[in-house]
Write a protein that holds these residues in place. Structure first.
Motif, PDB file in Angstrom:
ATOM      1  N   GLU A 495       0.883  -1.193   0.028  1.00 31.76           N
ATOM      2  CA  GLU A 495       0.095   0.068  -0.075  1.00 31.76           C
ATOM      3  C   GLU A 495       0.737   1.307  -0.045  1.00 31.76           C
ATOM      4  O   GLU A 495       0.596   2.122  -0.614  1.00 31.76           O
ATOM      5  CB  GLU A 495      -0.964  -0.152   1.197  1.00 31.76           C
ATOM      6  N   LEU A 496       1.779   1.200   0.697  1.00 33.63           N
ATOM      7  CA  LEU A 496       2.845   2.144   0.568  1.00 33.63           C
ATOM      8  C   LEU A 496       3.536   2.596  -0.661  1.00 33.63           C
ATOM      9  O   LEU A 496       3.655   3.792  -1.118  1.00 33.63           O
ATOM     10  CB  LEU A 496       3.911   2.136   2.030  1.00 33.63           C
ATOM     11  N   PHE A 497       3.945   1.530  -1.182  1.00 37.01           N
ATOM     12  CA  PHE A 497       4.389   1.669  -2.596  1.00 37.01           C
ATOM     13  C   PHE A 497       3.737   2.098  -3.398  1.00 37.01           C
ATOM     14  O   PHE A 497       4.112   2.961  -4.268  1.00 37.01           O
ATOM     15  CB  PHE A 497       5.106   0.144  -2.753  1.00 37.01           C
ATOM     16  N   GLU A 498       2.419   1.614  -3.385  1.00 33.08           N
ATOM     17  CA  GLU A 498       1.493   2.240  -4.818  1.00 33.08           C
ATOM     18  C   GLU A 498       1.097   3.744  -4.218  1.00 33.08           C
ATOM     19  O   GLU A 498       1.117   4.503  -5.207  1.00 33.08           O
ATOM     20  CB  GLU A 498       0.269   1.337  -4.356  1.00 33.08           C
ATOM     21  N   ILE A 499       1.003   4.354  -2.892  1.00 42.88           N
ATOM     22  CA  ILE A 499       0.873   5.740  -2.621  1.00 42.88           C
ATOM     23  C   ILE A 499       2.086   6.457  -3.289  1.00 42.88           C
ATOM     24  O   ILE A 499       1.856   7.194  -3.855  1.00 42.88           O
ATOM     25  CB  ILE A 499       0.564   5.932  -1.224  1.00 42.88           C
ATOM     26  N   ILE A 500       3.155   5.940  -2.675  1.00 44.49           N
ATOM     27  CA  ILE A 500       4.323   6.704  -3.331  1.00 44.49           C
ATOM     28  C   ILE A 500       4.394   6.784  -4.880  1.00 44.49           C
ATOM     29  O   ILE A 500       4.734   7.783  -5.406  1.00 44.49           O
ATOM     30  CB  ILE A 500       5.679   5.994  -2.890  1.00 44.49           C
ATOM     31  N   ARG A 501       4.128   5.701  -5.675  1.00 47.17           N
ATOM     32  CA  ARG A 501       4.214   5.640  -6.962  1.00 47.17           C
ATOM     33  C   ARG A 501       3.250   6.578  -7.436  1.00 47.17           C
ATOM     34  O   ARG A 501       3.433   7.170  -8.495  1.00 47.17           O
ATOM     35  CB  ARG A 501       4.256   4.174  -7.550  1.00 47.17           C
ATOM     36  N   ILE A 502       1.939   6.377  -7.080  1.00 44.25           N
ATOM     37  CA  ILE A 502       0.829   7.389  -7.561  1.00 44.25           C
ATOM     38  C   ILE A 502       1.382   8.917  -7.329  1.00 44.25           C
ATOM     39  O   ILE A 502       1.313   9.834  -8.324  1.00 44.25           O
ATOM     40  CB  ILE A 502      -0.223   7.167  -7.019  1.00 44.25           C
ATOM     41  N   LEU A 503       1.753   9.164  -6.325  1.00 46.16           N
ATOM     42  CA  LEU A 503       2.138  10.735  -6.017  1.00 46.16           C
ATOM     43  C   LEU A 503       3.337  11.173  -7.078  1.00 46.16           C
ATOM     44  O   LEU A 503       3.300  12.171  -7.336  1.00 46.16           O
ATOM     45  CB  LEU A 503       2.321  10.681  -4.660  1.00 46.16           C
ATOM     46  N   PHE A 504       4.397  10.230  -6.901  1.00 51.30           N
ATOM     47  CA  PHE A 504       5.656  10.631  -7.699  1.00 51.30           C
ATOM     48  C   PHE A 504       5.173  10.879  -9.210  1.00 51.30           C
ATOM     49  O   PHE A 504       5.614  11.513  -9.879  1.00 51.30           O
ATOM     50  CB  PHE A 504       6.643   9.666  -7.672  1.00 51.30           C
ATOM     51  N   VAL A 505       4.514   9.926  -9.611  1.00 50.63           N
ATOM     52  CA  VAL A 505       4.203   9.819 -11.091  1.00 50.63           C
ATOM     53  C   VAL A 505       3.043  11.103 -11.544  1.00 50.63           C
ATOM     54  O   VAL A 505       3.362  11.796 -12.524  1.00 50.63           O
ATOM     55  CB  VAL A 505       3.386   8.611 -11.738  1.00 50.63           C
TER      56      VAL A 505
END
Length: 539
Positions: A495-505
């Motif tokens: 879940e943390l990885f998905e949040i980071i990837r969504i925000l970064f992209v």
């Protein structure tokens, strides 16, 4: 005298725009609550054949409560068109003959929709067998049970549609747009309550909650209708009633127009029933995810523009129509392209992050994302079609959009047959055909508009070509950014990885897209930039 009239027109236009933006904000709230409803429903029911049964059945009563009785539906539109001409003073209670017409129209609607509801209750198994003829006997039987539970929604839809029209006539804009939230809240409360105490694998609670939510919409409207001054006293004088005849003449073709869109859904239901369990539920969730940003975008821009188009048509200001159409559609295109990029690059992450819990597993996420991916193709033609339809309505032409939509039915059947039966595509075939039909409607409406006014398509589509170019470059940056982040996926919680990837992209997308827009001098962006700078300098 002319200055006084001009000042009054400007004041009225300002009031319309303020009301329109307020409606847009309430619509955003409504969609947000509806999105939360979908998240909770997905958690408890996932994408199963039982949830398919509910969503198959729901499409029929939803036709009454959303399409026919909803804001912008035939009953609402006809009520506004007729009653707004009959009520001399909105600050006074309605005259006796208006009250009589209200009760006659209400009685006619209740009788018609009650008869319709009774027919669907009696023949529910046969109706569901026709619509989902490729489904299993268990699926058809459960869908018929759901449909019978939800048949009261037909009657409520007719009443609520008339109430919406009366409230809008009296400039009570918020309540009609707010009341759909009530149904979402009832469903949320019911599903959560049952989820805590018992297991509702057949989604029966969803059907009962839908019916209860519709009744609550009616109960919310009724006190305000009474406060305005309308008294409920059934009147059955259906003959020799010119106002009622006018209402029916307005309602009937509008119902036919609404039915076209519903036929597309029934065609999709027929073909989807031959696919794996949960397919129709996945298409439904993909549509709702799609409508969350795109529906808000279209509402926010087009609600204020529609009355403006109407005024410009009345003034025969062709240049004004071209200018505002290009600005409105251009801005819609500009915001739509990053939405498409976001869906393609991190759409799966968003679906998993939002929905994947409880009964909604990874397989469900894959199914929903497949439907959403092919549906994203329709965003650009979708916003163009909805925008140009408003121009047709400003010219008092509902016939042309109806004819174009009607002509697309055969195309929808052929495309579904090609993608599902011949090519063997799964869920994506359904939404890809929807996207292509949307493109067909947009092109048809764009070409036929030349019979009324020649819009400046060249300037619009030159700018669109620039947007697509910078969008392609932004997509490449976002894609490789997402790929780079994938190397860290195993080192942190999902879940943390998905949040980071969504925000970064998202940051990469916004920064690159806006920067390149300024470099390539996209007109709409330059105009917004100049206005912001002017305000800063002024301060």
């Amino acid at each position: 005298m002319e200055k006084v009239i001009e000042k009054a027109e400007k004041k009225e236009e300002s009031g319309i725009l303020k009301a329109a933006w307020l409606i847009a904000l309430v619509t955003i709230l409504s969609k947000a609550v509806g999105f939360i409803r979908d998240i909770i429903t997905a958690k408890y029911y996932g994408t199963t054949w039982q949830s398919d049964a509910y969503f198959y059945a729901y499409q029929i009563p939803s036709f009454a409560i959303i399409l026919l009785g909803g804001v912008g539906g035939p009953l609402h539109s006809a009520t506004v068109a007729v009653f707004s001409k009959l009520i001399p003073d909105l600050n006074e209670k309605p005259p006796e003959f208006v009250n009589k017409l209200y009760n006659t129209f209400l009685a006619a609607s209740v009788l018609f929709f009650t008869a319709l509801g009774v027919l669907f209750f009696i023949f529910a198994p046969q109706v569901m067998q026709i619509i989902i003829s490729n489904g299993t006997p268990s699926l058809v039987a459960l869908a018929a049970e759901h449909l019978r539970i939800m048949t009261p929604v037909f009657v409520v839809g007719g009443i609520v549609g008339i109430y919406y029209g009366l409230l809008i006539t009296y400039k009570k804009f918020i309540l009609p747009n707010f009341s759909p939230i009530v149904m979402s809240l009832v469903i949320i409360a019911s599903v959560c309550a049952i989820g805590l105490f018992r297991n509702d694998t057949n989604c029966i609670v969803l059907a009962w909650a839908t019916t209860l939510g519709a009744i609550c919409q009616f109960l919310l409207q009724f006190p305000q209708i009474k406060k305005i001054g309308f008294r409920f006293k059934p009147n059955f004088c259906f003959w020799n009633n010119p106002e009622l005849k006018t209402l029916i003449e307005l309602v009937f073709p509008a119902i036919l127009s609404s039915t076209i869109g519903q036929l597309h859904i029934y065609i999709d239901m027929f073909f989807t029933s031959s696919l794996k369990s949960g397919a129709w539920t996945s298409v439904g969730y993909a549509n709702r995810i799609f409508q969350f940003p795109v529906g808000i975008l279209v509402t926010a821009f087009l609600v204020p523009l529609f009355p403006l188009f109407t005024r410009l048509v009345a003034k025969k200001d062709a240049d004004g129509i071209r200018s505002y159409f290009n600005k409105g559609v251009g801005l819609l295109f500009y915001v739509a392209i990053p939405i498409i990029i976001g869906i393609v690059v991190v759409g799966m992450d968003c679906v998993r992050l939002v929905f994947e819990r409880g009964e909604f597993d990874y397989t469900s996420s894959v199914m929903v994302f497949e439907a959403l991916l092919y549906l994203s193709v329709s965003i650009l033609p979708y916003v163009f079609r909805d925008s140009i339809t408003r121009v047709y309505y400003a010219f008092d032409d509902a016939r042309t959009p109806f004819m174009v939509a009607a002509s697309s039915i055969i195309l929808k059947i052929l495309l579904n047959y090609l993608f599902i039966t011949v090519m063997g595509m799964q869920i994506g075939g359904i939404t890809l055909s929807t996207s292509l039909v949307t493109l067909y409607n947009a092109i048809g409406l764009g070409i036929l508009m030349n019979q009324k006014i020649r819009l400046d398509y060249k300037d619009l589509f030159v700018n669109l070509a620039k947007m697509i170019l910078i969008g392609a470059m932004s997509f490449v940056l976002c894609y490789f950014s997402a790929k780079f982040l994938s190397t860290f996926e195993t080192s942190m919680k999902l879940e943390l990885f998905e949040i980071i990837r969504i925000l970064f992209v998202s940051v990469v997308l916004v920064f690159s897209y806006i920067t390149m827009s300024l470099v390539f001098k996209i007109g709409y962006v330059d105009e917004v930039k100049d206005r912001i700078l002017a305000k800063i300098i002024k301060r």
